[in-house]
Each structure stands twice: as C-alpha cells, then as structure tokens.
Design an enzyme around this catalytic site. Structure first.
Site, mmCIF file in Angstrom:
data_model
loop_
_atom_site.group_PDB
_atom_site.id
_atom_site.type_symbol
_atom_site.label_atom_id
_atom_site.label_comp_id
_atom_site.label_asym_id
_atom_site.label_seq_id
_atom_site.Cartn_x
_atom_site.Cartn_y
_atom_site.Cartn_z
ATOM 1 N N ASN A 140 65.496 -9.590 67.858
ATOM 2 C CA ASN A 140 66.272 -9.962 69.003
ATOM 3 C C ASN A 140 66.836 -8.987 70.074
ATOM 4 O OD1 ASN A 140 69.224 -12.039 69.360
ATOM 5 N ND2 ASN A 140 67.384 -12.371 70.316
ATOM 6 N N ASP A 191 54.347 -7.109 69.190
ATOM 7 C CA ASP A 191 55.762 -6.433 69.239
ATOM 8 C C ASP A 191 55.583 -4.916 70.110
ATOM 9 O OD1 ASP A 191 58.316 -5.426 68.961
ATOM 10 O OD2 ASP A 191 58.382 -6.110 66.791
ATOM 11 N N CYS A 218 64.075 -7.318 71.887
ATOM 12 C CA CYS A 218 62.870 -7.362 72.594
ATOM 13 C C CYS A 218 62.543 -8.353 73.228
ATOM 14 C CB CYS A 218 61.836 -6.625 72.287
ATOM 15 S SG CYS A 218 62.240 -4.625 71.746
ATOM 16 N N ARG A 219 61.481 -9.060 72.270
ATOM 17 C CA ARG A 219 60.543 -10.275 72.735
ATOM 18 C C ARG A 219 61.382 -11.572 72.892
ATOM 19 N NH1 ARG A 219 56.552 -9.887 67.979
ATOM 20 N NH2 ARG A 219 58.336 -9.441 67.066
ATOM 21 N N SER A 220 62.153 -11.945 72.148
ATOM 22 C CA SER A 220 62.876 -13.149 72.074
ATOM 23 C C SER A 220 63.938 -13.295 73.519
ATOM 24 C CB SER A 220 63.534 -13.593 70.984
ATOM 25 O OG SER A 220 64.449 -12.989 70.468
ATOM 26 N N CYS A 233 62.319 -13.823 67.474
ATOM 27 C CA CYS A 233 61.474 -12.474 67.159
ATOM 28 C C CYS A 233 62.279 -11.932 65.989
ATOM 29 C CB CYS A 233 61.295 -11.732 68.191
ATOM 30 S SG CYS A 233 62.656 -10.879 68.968
#
Ligand code: 4NP
Length: 163
Positions: free
Chosen positions: A11, A122, A13-15, A8
């Site tokens: 690095n 996001d 939150c999402r990934s 993401c």
C-alpha cells in the site's frame, strides 16, 4: 455510492497510484461523486508510511496529487466493499485467504479490465514506475467503463441492481 478498494502488498506503490488515478479519471468524466475510493495493503509491513517517493513522482509528472498513509486491509472492509481490485495473483490469493474464500465474486485483478489481462508488476522490484503507471491507467479506464456500463444496464425502480 459504489465503494472500491484498490489492493497491493505494501500500500505504498501500486494501490495508492491506482486510487489517485481512478479518482482523477472518474472526476474528469463527471462521475467522481458516484464512488468511494480507497486503497489498502495485504501486509502491515508499511503501515503508516506515505506513498513511496518514485511512485509519487510518476503521479506528479502526470499531474496527479494526493496524500496517503499505508493501511492494512481487513476482512470487514472486503465484506463491506462493492469492488476489491488487486494488482496481481499474489494479492488475489492473500485477499481470499483473509476472507476464507468469501467475497470472491467482488475481487478482480485490475488488469483483468485491460485489453490484455495481466498482473501489474510490482515496481518495488522492477523499478519501472512508468510501466506500473501505464498498466494501472489501462486497468482503471477499463474498470470505469465496466462499472458505468453496469450502472446503465441495471434494472431501475425496484431498489435493486448493484452497483
Ligand atoms: P506495493 O509495493 O505492494 O505496490 O506497495 C511494495 C512495497 C513495499 C514492499 C513490497 C512491495 N516491501 O517489501 O516493503
């Protein structure tokens, strides 16, 4: 071993959410040892920082734990990985800019494996960490099915057949 890097922007939150969700899914299906799973950011903005607290809280609410420090993606890592799974179109653009267009065959949007292809919005901006979590779960489940199917379909005994 199949190497998978979730990517993401930051690095934090999402990934890392996707990394921990995928590891748990693979372990729960008895195939955790097939995979080398990590996560990276396209930017160095959050380098060294832990997973963002609201993202960690959503994971914890779903019984998922893990420790993490943000790391920026390198071109070498893309070259060496089997799969790069990005969260949105902007991440896809950034990864292909990093490689100069190389390796595009192994770079996928995570939710291209979902029933309805889409970006993982996001949550840093939307603040909807549950929605990010559920999109990530759907993408990871679809990707795991895809990889396991590919493994079953691969020719055997000739040393070839990736993954
Ligand atoms: P991520 O979210 O890409 O899912 O980790 C973000 C985290 C931090 C920032 C942007 C997005 N930031 O601008 O610091």
């Amino acid at each position: 071993m199949i190497s998978v890097i979730f990517v993401c922007l930051g690095n934090i939150c999402r990934s890392p959410m996707a990394e921990f969700v995928f590891k748990k899914m693979a372990e729960d299906r008895g195939v955790g040892d097939f995979f080398d799973v990590s996560s990276r950011g396209t930017s160095d903005e959050e380098e060294g920082n832990p997973i963002y607290y609201p993202a960690a809280r959503v994971l914890r609410d779903h019984g998922i734990f893990g420790s993490h420090r943000a790391v920026q993606l390198t071109k070498k890592e893309v070259i060496n990985a089997d799969y790069i799974l990005v969260m949105d179109s902007s991440n896809l653009y950034d990864v292909l800019r990093l490689t100069g267009g190389q390796c595009s065959e192994k770079v996928f949007k995570l939710c291209s494996f979902a029933s309805r292809p889409r970006d993982v919005a996001d949550p840093w901006y939307t603040r909807d960490f549950e929605k990010a979590y559920s999109d990530i779960c759907e993408g990871c489940a679809g990707f795991l099915d895809f990889v396991l199917r590919r493994r079953c379909d691969a020719p055997r005994g000739n040393g070839g057949g990736t993954p």
